[in-house]
Design an enzyme around this catalytic site. Structure first.
Site, PDB file in Angstrom:
ATOM      1  N   SER A   1       0.847  -1.207   0.000  1.00  0.00           N
ATOM      2  CA  SER A   1       0.000   0.000   0.000  1.00  0.00           C
ATOM      3  C   SER A   1       0.876   1.247   0.000  1.00  0.00           C
ATOM      4  O   SER A   1       1.680   1.451   0.910  1.00  0.00           O
ATOM      5  CB  SER A   1      -0.895   0.012   1.238  1.00  0.00           C
ATOM      6  OG  SER A   1      -1.408   1.325   1.420  1.00  0.00           O
TER       7      SER A   1
ATOM      8  N   HIS B   1      -1.113  -1.180  -4.386  1.00  0.00           N
ATOM      9  CA  HIS B   1      -2.380  -0.858  -3.709  1.00  0.00           C
ATOM     10  C   HIS B   1      -2.435   0.638  -3.419  1.00  0.00           C
ATOM     11  O   HIS B   1      -1.533   1.193  -2.794  1.00  0.00           O
ATOM     12  CB  HIS B   1      -2.466  -1.669  -2.418  1.00  0.00           C
ATOM     13  CG  HIS B   1      -3.772  -1.585  -1.690  1.00  0.00           C
ATOM     14  ND1 HIS B   1      -4.859  -2.367  -2.018  1.00  0.00           N
ATOM     15  CD2 HIS B   1      -4.168  -0.814  -0.654  1.00  0.00           C
ATOM     16  CE1 HIS B   1      -5.866  -2.078  -1.202  1.00  0.00           C
ATOM     17  NE2 HIS B   1      -5.472  -1.134  -0.360  1.00  0.00           N
TER      18      HIS B   1
ATOM     19  N   ASP C   1      -4.651   3.654  -1.804  1.00  0.00           N
ATOM     20  CA  ASP C   1      -5.720   3.938  -0.850  1.00  0.00           C
ATOM     21  C   ASP C   1      -6.245   5.353  -1.040  1.00  0.00           C
ATOM     22  O   ASP C   1      -5.549   6.325  -0.778  1.00  0.00           O
ATOM     23  CB  ASP C   1      -5.199   3.766   0.586  1.00  0.00           C
ATOM     24  CG  ASP C   1      -5.050   2.304   0.956  1.00  0.00           C
ATOM     25  OD1 ASP C   1      -6.019   1.547   0.773  1.00  0.00           O
ATOM     26  OD2 ASP C   1      -3.957   1.919   1.419  1.00  0.00           O
TER      27      ASP C   1
ATOM     28  N   MET D   1      -9.028   8.106   0.110  1.00  0.00           N
ATOM     29  CA  MET D   1      -9.898   8.421   1.265  1.00  0.00           C
ATOM     30  C   MET D   1     -10.461   9.828   1.126  1.00  0.00           C
ATOM     31  O   MET D   1      -9.737  10.749   0.751  1.00  0.00           O
ATOM     32  CB  MET D   1      -9.087   8.353   2.555  1.00  0.00           C
ATOM     33  CG  MET D   1      -8.374   7.037   2.764  1.00  0.00           C
ATOM     34  SD  MET D   1      -7.455   7.072   4.297  1.00  0.00           S
ATOM     35  CE  MET D   1      -6.597   5.488   4.174  1.00  0.00           C
TER      36      MET D   1
ATOM     37  N   HIS E   1      -8.216   1.188  -4.054  1.00  0.00           N
ATOM     38  CA  HIS E   1      -9.147   0.924  -2.950  1.00  0.00           C
ATOM     39  C   HIS E   1      -9.814   2.239  -2.560  1.00  0.00           C
ATOM     40  O   HIS E   1      -9.193   3.087  -1.918  1.00  0.00           O
ATOM     41  CB  HIS E   1      -8.338   0.317  -1.786  1.00  0.00           C
ATOM     42  CG  HIS E   1      -9.136   0.044  -0.546  1.00  0.00           C
ATOM     43  ND1 HIS E   1      -8.529  -0.218   0.663  1.00  0.00           N
ATOM     44  CD2 HIS E   1     -10.471  -0.019  -0.328  1.00  0.00           C
ATOM     45  CE1 HIS E   1      -9.473  -0.425   1.574  1.00  0.00           C
ATOM     46  NE2 HIS E   1     -10.640  -0.310   1.013  1.00  0.00           N
TER      47      HIS E   1
ATOM     48  N   MET F   1     -12.063   4.384  -0.417  1.00  0.00           N
ATOM     49  CA  MET F   1     -12.756   4.513   0.872  1.00  0.00           C
ATOM     50  C   MET F   1     -13.496   5.847   0.827  1.00  0.00           C
ATOM     51  O   MET F   1     -13.109   6.820   1.471  1.00  0.00           O
ATOM     52  CB  MET F   1     -11.737   4.435   2.009  1.00  0.00           C
ATOM     53  CG  MET F   1     -11.209   3.012   2.205  1.00  0.00           C
ATOM     54  SD  MET F   1      -9.674   2.949   3.137  1.00  0.00           S
ATOM     55  CE  MET F   1      -8.514   3.190   1.794  1.00  0.00           C
TER      56      MET F   1
ATOM     57  N   MET G   1     -11.317  -5.989   5.234  1.00  0.00           N
ATOM     58  CA  MET G   1     -10.506  -5.111   6.072  1.00  0.00           C
ATOM     59  C   MET G   1     -10.245  -5.785   7.416  1.00  0.00           C
ATOM     60  O   MET G   1     -11.180  -6.217   8.097  1.00  0.00           O
ATOM     61  CB  MET G   1     -11.224  -3.779   6.331  1.00  0.00           C
ATOM     62  CG  MET G   1     -11.401  -2.889   5.122  1.00  0.00           C
ATOM     63  SD  MET G   1      -9.889  -2.481   4.236  1.00  0.00           S
ATOM     64  CE  MET G   1      -8.870  -1.765   5.531  1.00  0.00           C
TER      65      MET G   1
ATOM     66  N   GLY H   1      -8.794   3.705   7.253  1.00  0.00           N
ATOM     67  CA  GLY H   1      -8.487   5.118   7.479  1.00  0.00           C
ATOM     68  C   GLY H   1      -7.013   5.397   7.690  1.00  0.00           C
ATOM     69  O   GLY H   1      -6.540   6.465   7.309  1.00  0.00           O
TER      70      GLY H   1
ATOM     71  N   ASP I   1      -6.603  -6.694   3.990  1.00  0.00           N
ATOM     72  CA  ASP I   1      -5.958  -5.378   4.098  1.00  0.00           C
ATOM     73  C   ASP I   1      -6.001  -4.875   5.534  1.00  0.00           C
ATOM     74  O   ASP I   1      -7.083  -4.680   6.081  1.00  0.00           O
ATOM     75  CB  ASP I   1      -6.711  -4.417   3.164  1.00  0.00           C
ATOM     76  CG  ASP I   1      -6.094  -3.032   3.082  1.00  0.00           C
ATOM     77  OD1 ASP I   1      -5.028  -2.806   3.666  1.00  0.00           O
ATOM     78  OD2 ASP I   1      -6.711  -2.176   2.404  1.00  0.00           O
TER      79      ASP I   1
ATOM     80  N   GLY J   1       1.218  -2.297   4.022  1.00  0.00           N
ATOM     81  CA  GLY J   1       1.763  -0.948   3.883  1.00  0.00           C
ATOM     82  C   GLY J   1       3.051  -0.806   4.664  1.00  0.00           C
ATOM     83  O   GLY J   1       4.154  -0.907   4.108  1.00  0.00           O
TER      84      GLY J   1
HETATM   85  C1  DX5 Z   1      -6.227   1.303   5.637  1.00  0.00           C
HETATM   86  C2  DX5 Z   1      -5.757   1.035   4.231  1.00  0.00           C
HETATM   87  C3  DX5 Z   1      -4.665   0.035   4.162  1.00  0.00           C
HETATM   88  C4  DX5 Z   1      -3.415   0.445   4.893  1.00  0.00           C
HETATM   89  C5  DX5 Z   1      -2.648  -0.790   5.273  1.00  0.00           C
HETATM   90  O1  DX5 Z   1      -7.336   2.121   5.606  1.00  0.00           O
HETATM   91  O2  DX5 Z   1      -6.817   0.550   3.430  1.00  0.00           O
HETATM   92  O3  DX5 Z   1      -4.357  -0.308   2.818  1.00  0.00           O
HETATM   93  O4  DX5 Z   1      -2.598   1.299   4.182  1.00  0.00           O
HETATM   94  O5  DX5 Z   1      -1.558  -0.406   6.039  1.00  0.00           O
HETATM   95  P1  DX5 Z   1      -0.832  -1.416   7.029  1.00  0.00           P
HETATM   96  O6  DX5 Z   1      -0.375  -2.575   6.234  1.00  0.00           O
HETATM   97  O7  DX5 Z   1       0.282  -0.602   7.578  1.00  0.00           O
HETATM   98  O8  DX5 Z   1      -1.859  -1.812   8.069  1.00  0.00           O
HETATM   99 ZN    ZN Z   2      -6.385  -0.376   1.401  1.00  0.00          ZN
END
Ligand code: DX5
Ligand code: ZN
Length: 217
Positions: free
Chosen positions: A7, A32, A34, A36, A65, A67, A138, A143, A176, A198
């Protein structure tokens, strides 16, 4: 074969092009991304212009992804921006608009997926499963990166594995949140096929070793 999707939320955004090439060289399968909106989740990250720039910079598979509230408003633009797979949340709109957004992505010729927050039960996805290329579970509240893995999501992953084996065996089962070399075996055993990570990839100096460890090599 397990796929690893680092990510970019944990990448250095000033050097994003180099960062994604670095993880691809280190063995990453997908990138990936993200997105938001500060409404569906209590954080704001990046959007369409960054996907466009990534598309120019890399041939890597862009796993986007979303959100965001009411994803149907934006899915077409993420397809045009260069996403290979667009995933959005089943909680983010009414069923008729979720169906409409799925159709829009498929019409654009891109892969499509639906994601579940931790409190959303697996059964909510049942009506959509035959249409999906990916289901994204998830294992943290969405977030933020760097949160702790929620082991109470493992039965849901196993339940979705069973549902997909019956309804759509070719569909990817992506997980994730909080994935690292310790938690990865748990979700692999539950039937996940794509692992997002991530902090456990971008936060490490040796990213090839990190990816291999998460994949279980
Ligand atoms: C959270 C994201 C994830 C996040 C994962 O809202 O959707 O993709 O970046 O990060 P790690 O692997 O550090 O939990
Ligand atoms: Zn994600």
């Amino acid at each position: 074969m397990i796929k690893i999707a680092p990510s970019i939320l944990s990448a250095d955004f000033c050097r994003l092009g180099e960062e994604v090439e670095d993880v691809l060289r280190a063995g990453a399968d997908w990138l990936h991304v993200d997105v938001m909106d500060g409404l569906f989740v209590p954080n704001i990250s990046i959007g369409i212009p960054v996907v466009q720039s990534l598309r120019k910079a890399t041939e890597g598979f862009l796993d986007v992804h979303l959100m965001i509230q009411k994803p149907h408003r934006y899915v077409e633009r993420f397809c045009q921006a260069g996403a290979d797979l667009v995933v959005f949340h089943v909680e983010a709109d009414e069923p008729q608009d979720i169906f409409a957004a799925l159709e829009t992505v498929k019409k654009a010729g891109k892969q499509v997926g639906l994601s579940l927050k931790p409190k959303t039960p697996a059964g909510v996805l049942a009506p959509y499963l035959p249409m999906l290329d990916t289901v994204l579970v998830m294992t943290v509240e969405p977030g933020f990166g760097g949160q702790r893995f929620m082991a109470d999501q493992l039965p849901k992953i196993a339940a979705l594995r069973k549902m997909l084996d019956e309804a759509n065996p070719g569909c990817a089962l992506e997980v994730d949140g909080g994935i690292d070399p310790d938690t990865a075996p748990l979700v692999r055993d539950a039937g996940a096929t794509v692992l997002v990570a991530g902090s456990a990839v971008y936060g490490k100096a040796d990213r090839a070793a990190a990816i291999a460890a998460i994949r279980g090599e």
